[in-house]
Design a protein around this motif. Structure first.
Motif, PDB file in Angstrom:
ATOM      1  N   GLY A   1     -42.939   3.384 -32.193  1.00  0.00           N
ATOM      2  CA  GLY A   1     -43.624   2.804 -31.037  1.00  0.00           C
ATOM      3  C   GLY A   1     -45.006   2.285 -31.390  1.00  0.00           C
ATOM      4  N   ALA A   2     -45.717   3.005 -32.245  1.00  0.00           N
ATOM      5  CA  ALA A   2     -47.044   2.560 -32.662  1.00  0.00           C
ATOM      6  C   ALA A   2     -46.956   1.260 -33.465  1.00  0.00           C
ATOM      7  CB  ALA A   2     -47.723   3.650 -33.482  1.00  0.00           C
ATOM      8  N   LEU A   3     -45.953   1.150 -34.332  1.00  0.00           N
ATOM      9  CA  LEU A   3     -45.791  -0.073 -35.125  1.00  0.00           C
ATOM     10  C   LEU A   3     -45.553  -1.284 -34.235  1.00  0.00           C
ATOM     11  CD1 LEU A   3     -43.608   1.125 -38.156  1.00  0.00           C
ATOM     12  CD2 LEU A   3     -46.022   0.469 -38.183  1.00  0.00           C
ATOM     13  N   PHE A   4     -44.870  -1.070 -33.122  1.00  0.00           N
ATOM     14  CA  PHE A   4     -44.556  -2.193 -32.238  1.00  0.00           C
ATOM     15  C   PHE A   4     -45.783  -2.713 -31.490  1.00  0.00           C
ATOM     16  CE2 PHE A   4     -40.154  -1.347 -32.995  1.00  0.00           C
ATOM     17  CZ  PHE A   4     -39.517  -2.553 -32.746  1.00  0.00           C
ATOM     18  N   LEU A   5     -46.911  -2.009 -31.602  1.00  0.00           N
ATOM     19  CA  LEU A   5     -48.128  -2.511 -30.970  1.00  0.00           C
ATOM     20  C   LEU A   5     -48.583  -3.834 -31.574  1.00  0.00           C
ATOM     21  CD1 LEU A   5     -50.228   0.749 -30.508  1.00  0.00           C
ATOM     22  CD2 LEU A   5     -49.177  -0.646 -28.734  1.00  0.00           C
ATOM     23  N   ILE A   6     -48.057  -4.167 -32.750  1.00  0.00           N
ATOM     24  CA  ILE A   6     -48.409  -5.447 -33.355  1.00  0.00           C
ATOM     25  C   ILE A   6     -47.996  -6.613 -32.458  1.00  0.00           C
ATOM     26  CG2 ILE A   6     -46.255  -5.708 -34.674  1.00  0.00           C
ATOM     27  CD1 ILE A   6     -47.903  -6.918 -36.933  1.00  0.00           C
ATOM     28  N   TYR A   7     -46.930  -6.409 -31.678  1.00  0.00           N
ATOM     29  CA  TYR A   7     -46.453  -7.488 -30.802  1.00  0.00           C
ATOM     30  C   TYR A   7     -47.450  -7.796 -29.678  1.00  0.00           C
ATOM     31  CZ  TYR A   7     -43.515  -9.958 -27.428  1.00  0.00           C
ATOM     32  OH  TYR A   7     -43.033 -10.857 -26.526  1.00  0.00           O
ATOM     33  N   PRO A   8     -47.835  -6.821 -28.822  1.00  0.00           N
ATOM     34  CA  PRO A   8     -48.818  -7.170 -27.783  1.00  0.00           C
ATOM     35  C   PRO A   8     -50.164  -7.567 -28.367  1.00  0.00           C
ATOM     36  CG  PRO A   8     -48.367  -4.805 -27.790  1.00  0.00           C
ATOM     37  CD  PRO A   8     -47.346  -5.439 -28.671  1.00  0.00           C
ATOM     38  N   ALA A   9     -50.526  -7.025 -29.556  1.00  0.00           N
ATOM     39  CA  ALA A   9     -51.778  -7.450 -30.184  1.00  0.00           C
ATOM     40  C   ALA A   9     -51.701  -8.929 -30.561  1.00  0.00           C
ATOM     41  CB  ALA A   9     -52.057  -6.599 -31.427  1.00  0.00           C
ATOM     42  N   ALA A  10     -50.562  -9.339 -31.109  1.00  0.00           N
ATOM     43  CA  ALA A  10     -50.388 -10.757 -31.473  1.00  0.00           C
ATOM     44  C   ALA A  10     -50.384 -11.641 -30.231  1.00  0.00           C
ATOM     45  CB  ALA A  10     -49.091 -10.931 -32.256  1.00  0.00           C
ATOM     46  N   VAL A  11     -49.831 -11.138 -29.116  1.00  0.00           N
ATOM     47  CA  VAL A  11     -49.861 -11.897 -27.860  1.00  0.00           C
ATOM     48  C   VAL A  11     -51.307 -12.174 -27.450  1.00  0.00           C
ATOM     49  CG1 VAL A  11     -49.377 -11.779 -25.387  1.00  0.00           C
ATOM     50  CG2 VAL A  11     -47.623 -11.084 -27.013  1.00  0.00           C
ATOM     51  N   GLN A  12     -52.155 -11.154 -27.520  1.00  0.00           N
ATOM     52  CA  GLN A  12     -53.548 -11.326 -27.125  1.00  0.00           C
ATOM     53  C   GLN A  12     -54.286 -12.266 -28.068  1.00  0.00           C
ATOM     54  OE1 GLN A  12     -54.774 -10.271 -24.240  1.00  0.00           O
ATOM     55  NE2 GLN A  12     -52.698  -9.526 -23.862  1.00  0.00           N
ATOM     56  N   ILE A  13     -53.990 -12.183 -29.364  1.00  0.00           N
ATOM     57  CA  ILE A  13     -54.614 -13.097 -30.324  1.00  0.00           C
ATOM     58  C   ILE A  13     -54.196 -14.530 -30.013  1.00  0.00           C
ATOM     59  CG2 ILE A  13     -54.620 -13.796 -32.759  1.00  0.00           C
ATOM     60  CD1 ILE A  13     -54.352 -10.800 -33.455  1.00  0.00           C
ATOM     61  N   GLY A  14     -52.913 -14.730 -29.742  1.00  0.00           N
ATOM     62  CA  GLY A  14     -52.431 -16.067 -29.414  1.00  0.00           C
ATOM     63  C   GLY A  14     -53.082 -16.625 -28.160  1.00  0.00           C
ATOM     64  N   LEU A  15     -53.268 -15.782 -27.145  1.00  0.00           N
ATOM     65  CA  LEU A  15     -53.923 -16.230 -25.918  1.00  0.00           C
ATOM     66  C   LEU A  15     -55.381 -16.609 -26.181  1.00  0.00           C
ATOM     67  CD1 LEU A  15     -52.501 -13.641 -23.361  1.00  0.00           C
ATOM     68  CD2 LEU A  15     -51.983 -16.082 -23.465  1.00  0.00           C
ATOM     69  N   ALA A  16     -56.051 -15.819 -27.031  1.00  0.00           N
ATOM     70  CA  ALA A  16     -57.453 -16.112 -27.346  1.00  0.00           C
ATOM     71  C   ALA A  16     -57.569 -17.448 -28.079  1.00  0.00           C
ATOM     72  CB  ALA A  16     -58.036 -14.983 -28.199  1.00  0.00           C
TER      73      ALA A  16
ATOM     74  N   THR B   1     -44.760 -15.768 -28.091  1.00  0.00           N
ATOM     75  CA  THR B   1     -44.703 -15.377 -26.676  1.00  0.00           C
ATOM     76  C   THR B   1     -45.967 -15.794 -25.932  1.00  0.00           C
ATOM     77  OG1 THR B   1     -43.220 -13.510 -27.098  1.00  0.00           O
ATOM     78  CG2 THR B   1     -44.577 -13.389 -25.116  1.00  0.00           C
ATOM     79  N   SER B   2     -47.109 -15.714 -26.606  1.00  0.00           N
ATOM     80  CA  SER B   2     -48.368 -16.094 -25.949  1.00  0.00           C
ATOM     81  C   SER B   2     -48.384 -17.561 -25.558  1.00  0.00           C
ATOM     82  CB  SER B   2     -49.548 -15.795 -26.884  1.00  0.00           C
ATOM     83  OG  SER B   2     -49.580 -16.715 -27.976  1.00  0.00           O
ATOM     84  N   GLN B   3     -47.564 -18.377 -26.210  1.00  0.00           N
ATOM     85  CA  GLN B   3     -47.486 -19.797 -25.879  1.00  0.00           C
ATOM     86  C   GLN B   3     -46.332 -20.112 -24.932  1.00  0.00           C
ATOM     87  OE1 GLN B   3     -50.120 -21.693 -27.009  1.00  0.00           O
ATOM     88  NE2 GLN B   3     -50.665 -19.611 -27.621  1.00  0.00           N
ATOM     89  N   VAL B   4     -45.247 -19.366 -25.062  1.00  0.00           N
ATOM     90  CA  VAL B   4     -44.064 -19.656 -24.247  1.00  0.00           C
ATOM     91  C   VAL B   4     -44.230 -19.166 -22.818  1.00  0.00           C
ATOM     92  CG1 VAL B   4     -41.614 -19.138 -23.902  1.00  0.00           C
ATOM     93  CG2 VAL B   4     -42.457 -19.751 -26.181  1.00  0.00           C
ATOM     94  N   MET B   5     -44.585 -17.897 -22.650  1.00  0.00           N
ATOM     95  CA  MET B   5     -44.516 -17.290 -21.321  1.00  0.00           C
ATOM     96  C   MET B   5     -45.465 -17.920 -20.303  1.00  0.00           C
ATOM     97  SD  MET B   5     -42.007 -15.264 -21.356  1.00  0.00           S
ATOM     98  CE  MET B   5     -42.209 -14.320 -19.866  1.00  0.00           C
ATOM     99  N   PRO B   6     -46.780 -17.994 -20.556  1.00  0.00           N
ATOM    100  CA  PRO B   6     -47.645 -18.577 -19.512  1.00  0.00           C
ATOM    101  C   PRO B   6     -47.348 -20.044 -19.245  1.00  0.00           C
ATOM    102  CG  PRO B   6     -48.896 -18.166 -21.530  1.00  0.00           C
ATOM    103  CD  PRO B   6     -47.559 -17.548 -21.727  1.00  0.00           C
ATOM    104  N   ASN B   7     -47.037 -20.809 -20.294  1.00  0.00           N
ATOM    105  CA  ASN B   7     -46.774 -22.237 -20.104  1.00  0.00           C
ATOM    106  C   ASN B   7     -45.435 -22.492 -19.433  1.00  0.00           C
ATOM    107  OD1 ASN B   7     -49.085 -23.771 -21.412  1.00  0.00           O
ATOM    108  ND2 ASN B   7     -48.567 -22.334 -23.033  1.00  0.00           N
TER     109      ASN B   7
END
Length: 435
Positions: free
Chosen positions: A283-298, A348-354
């Motif tokens: 579960g801790a390793l999977f935190l890379i996914y939401p972290a990458a989402v936030q980086i992509g949004l930034a 995901t940071s590009q697909v979902m909000p757009n």
């Protein structure tokens, strides 16, 4: 709304890390495990539009309360299950609760944010749906490690309690539209048809029954499409698909569902099975996914306006597709899994909000249905993504390769889409309350 929707997203994957313990405890077959995981997102997606119709007639706050209570009761039953069929039934009931909640939540957001803040509100709502699946893996890892798989069901009671209290104090008010409740049963017909196709995928090793189920499912979906098209107030207006930008958004959401949820489940199983990692570590390793989402949004905020929404969707699909290709080349490698999760988070940071913005743009009186159709396709994509590896267990690497090709093809389609000015859809029927 965010608390309830986080629960809906989390429950798509929260049991992924609990599969070994859950399977041993309840003696689940491979097909039963597939239904525990896929049944929830299947029912939630297939009944989403019907839930929106009923919510319009009954009232959104009332429908959301009903959905929350249903979800909570189903979670309690699932947590206490002593047989596989009880757990599967509880997961299907959770899907019913989610189908009641989500359209009502979207409509209540529209009422609470009637001005310029609406796009921002929907963007937050969409990202919660996109990130909730990854957060579910973290929750599932912690709860499985500390208390066992049953805690992954019982934790929903906390979400439900908080959402009910906050909902009671919310000040949004949307008047119900009783006439829009007619024809809700069409959504149930659609759900039955899709469920038959999913079941066909899970029994593909017995060709006769699989073919019969698939043909029956296709026939039922075809019947729904034919009758809905002739209806005076169709559940899925054909006019929504006449806009090329909206078609790309819908396709992107469907492919996102296929790729992400299936990847989360497969990767979590691989890390536990092949690398003997504890659920909490996975579960801790999977935190890379939401972290990458936030980086992509930034990054997207810094490049504000550089890419159109359609081109951003194309870029996001390409990143997710490359992530799938990495998994296809090394499905059990830790480095490959982490790289794929990072790429998929950026995508995901590009697909979902757009996609959430594009599918509602210029929808006119069909704005509510446009959003519900997108959410439905996203959930149905997840159920197909979970069922396909079961159908082709011996060729899971090839399944990832096919998903990568689909995503990359869709990316090229989006990137080549000409930028045109669209015209809002004119009203041809009584105006809908946004659902």
């Amino acid at each position: 709304m965010v608390t309830a929707q986080l629960m809906v997203g989390v429950d798509a994957t929260i049991l992924a890390l609990a599969i070994p313990g859950m399977t041993a405890d309840l003696q689940l077959s491979t097909e039963a495990v597939a239904w525990v995981m896929a049944g929830y997102v299947l029912v939630a997606g297939a009944l989403m539009i019907a839930g929106g119709r009923i919510a319009q007639a009954a009232g959104y706050a009332r429908m959301m309360t009903l959905g929350l209570v249903t979800f909570g009761l189903a979670s309690a039953v699932g947590g206490a299950a002593d047989a596989g069929w009880i757990l599967i039934g509880a997961r299907l009931a959770q899907g019913v609760g989610a189908a009641a909640m989500t359209p009502a939540a979207m409509a209540r957001l529209s009422a609470a944010f009637p001005g310029d803040d609406r796009a921002k509100a929907y963007g937050i709502f969409g990202m919660i749906m996109g990130s909730g699946t990854a957060i579910g893996l973290l929750f599932g890892g912690v709860l499985t490690q500390v208390s066992g798989w049953r805690a992954c069901m019982y934790v929903n009671l906390v979400f439900v309690a908080i959402s009910l209290v906050l909902s009671a104090f919310a000040r949004d008010r949307v008047e119900p539209s009783p006439g829009h409740g007619r024809g809700w049963w069409g959504g149930v017909v659609l759900g039955v048809g899709v469920a038959l196709v999913i079941q066909a995928l899970t029994v593909v090793d017995t060709p006769g029954p699989a073919a019969a189920l698939a043909l029956a499912g296709i026939a039922v979906v075809g019947l729904f499409a034919a009758t809905d098209r002739r209806a005076a107030t169709p559940m899925i207006p054909v006019v929504l698909f006449q806009n090329a930008t909206r078609r790309i958004a819908y396709y992107a959401l469907f492919l996102w569902g296929i790729a992400t949820i299936a990847t989360f489940v497969a990767a979590s199983g691989s890390l536990q099975r092949e690398h003997h990692l504890a659920p909490l570590a996975v579960g801790a390793l999977f935190l890379i996914y939401p972290a990458a989402v936030q980086i992509g949004l930034a990054i997207a905020r810094r490049l504000c306006g550089t890419l159109s929404p359609v081109r951003s969707i194309g870029l996001g699909l390409a990143l997710i597709g490359v992530g799938q290709a990495v998994l296809a080349l090394s499905p059990d490698g830790v480095a490959a899994i982490l790289a794929a999760l990072g790429l998929m988070g950026l995508g995901t940071s590009q697909v979902m909000p757009n996609a959430n913005s594009a599918m509602n743009q210029d929808a006119g009186p069909h704005a509510g249905v446009a959003g519900a159709v997108g959410t439905t396709l996203q959930q149905l994509g997840g159920s197909f993504g979970l069922a396909i590896p079961v159908a082709f267990a011996a060729w899971t690497t090839h399944a990832a390769s096919v998903t990568a090709l689909l995503l990359l093809s869709a990316s090229l389609l989006a990137l080549r889409q000409p930028q045109v000015t669209t015209t809002p859809i004119a009203s041809t029927e009584p105006k809908e309350a946004s659902a």
